[in-house]
Write an enzyme that holds these catalytic residues in place. Structure first.
Site, PDB file in Angstrom:
ATOM      1  N   HIS A   1       0.154   5.173   1.594  1.00  0.00           N
ATOM      2  CA  HIS A   1       0.014   5.551   3.001  1.00  0.00           C
ATOM      3  C   HIS A   1       1.157   4.890   3.783  1.00  0.00           C
ATOM      4  CE1 HIS A   1      -3.089   6.823   6.246  1.00  0.00           C
ATOM      5  NE2 HIS A   1      -1.896   6.708   6.806  1.00  0.00           N
ATOM      6  N   LEU A   2       2.074   5.751   4.204  1.00  0.00           N
ATOM      7  CA  LEU A   2       3.269   5.335   4.937  1.00  0.00           C
ATOM      8  C   LEU A   2       2.926   4.396   6.090  1.00  0.00           C
ATOM      9  CD1 LEU A   2       6.357   6.145   5.347  1.00  0.00           C
ATOM     10  CD2 LEU A   2       5.484   7.793   6.997  1.00  0.00           C
ATOM     11  N   HIS A   3       3.677   3.315   6.268  1.00  0.00           N
ATOM     12  CA  HIS A   3       3.475   2.433   7.416  1.00  0.00           C
ATOM     13  C   HIS A   3       4.785   1.721   7.755  1.00  0.00           C
ATOM     14  CE1 HIS A   3       2.379   0.326   3.703  1.00  0.00           C
ATOM     15  NE2 HIS A   3       2.727  -0.806   4.270  1.00  0.00           N
ATOM     16  N   VAL A   4       5.008   1.572   9.048  1.00  0.00           N
ATOM     17  CA  VAL A   4       6.206   0.905   9.554  1.00  0.00           C
ATOM     18  C   VAL A   4       5.812  -0.507   9.989  1.00  0.00           C
ATOM     19  CG1 VAL A   4       8.067   0.953  11.269  1.00  0.00           C
ATOM     20  CG2 VAL A   4       7.089   3.107  10.418  1.00  0.00           C
TER      21      VAL A   4
ATOM     22  N   ILE B   1       0.884  -1.178   0.000  1.00  0.00           N
ATOM     23  CA  ILE B   1       0.000   0.000   0.000  1.00  0.00           C
ATOM     24  C   ILE B   1       0.916   1.220   0.000  1.00  0.00           C
ATOM     25  CG2 ILE B   1      -1.857   1.216   1.214  1.00  0.00           C
ATOM     26  CD1 ILE B   1      -2.684  -1.502   2.404  1.00  0.00           C
TER      27      ILE B   1
END
Ligand SMILES: [Zn+2]
Length: 172
Positions: free
Chosen positions: A131-134, A128
């Site tokens: 949308h930035l995600h860690v 995805i």
């Protein structure tokens, strides 16, 4: 490498329930639908959304496509694709939420190691990318087992509901 999961049917019903919401939002919005924004913005309970913790600017939730049990993601609430676009306050809270997630994963799963990281852009492996995600992924020695190498399939020994309950209890 893409991995098929033995629970694909169950997983797809979870994801598609939020994709419907995202599509509905995207139809009237200026940007394409985002599954993270749809999940976070839906009126469902945190248990249904698999949300572990919600802060002022960030949220921690379970990955619906876990590489291992206890695979957590931390993301800014604001729809942002690049770490360079984060405001200082968002960056600071993202860091502290990742630390809290690591502590919860360690307490709940006692992993022998952890992978923590970001994939920026589809070329880097982001599923995805908008949308930035860690990712926070607990690891054990030998956890890339024969099922992965032989059959390109992973067996997940725990449901997302069970992971959510464990990590919620461990979150301080
Ligand atoms: Zn989003």
């Amino acid at each position: 490498m893409s991995l098929d999961h033995l629970w694909a049917g169950w997983r797809s019903s979870y994801v598609s329930s939020f994709e419907d919401v995202g599509t509905a939002n995207g139809a009237v919005g200026q940007r394409p639908a985002c599954v993270f924004c749809a999940i976070v913005g839906s009126g469902e309970s945190e248990q249904v959304k698999h949300v572990l913790w919600t802060g002022k600017l960030t949220v921690a939730l379970l990955n619906a496509y876990p590489y291992s049990p206890g695979h957590v993601m931390v993301l800014p609430l604001r729809h942002t694709r690049d770490i360079a676009e984060l405001e200082p306050e968002e960056s600071a809270e993202l860091g502290s939420t990742v630390r809290e997630a690591v502590a919860a994963v360690r307490a709940a799963y006692r992993p022998e190691g952890l992978n923590i990281g970001l994939n920026l852009g589809r070329a880097a492996g982001a599923g995805i990318p908008d949308h930035l995600h860690v990712h926070i992924v607990p690891r054990w020695i030998g956890d890339t087992n024969f099922m992965t190498s032989v059959a390109d399939t992973r067996v997940l020994p725990e449901s997302l509901g069970d992971s959510w309950a464990k990590l919620r209890a461990a979150w301080t």
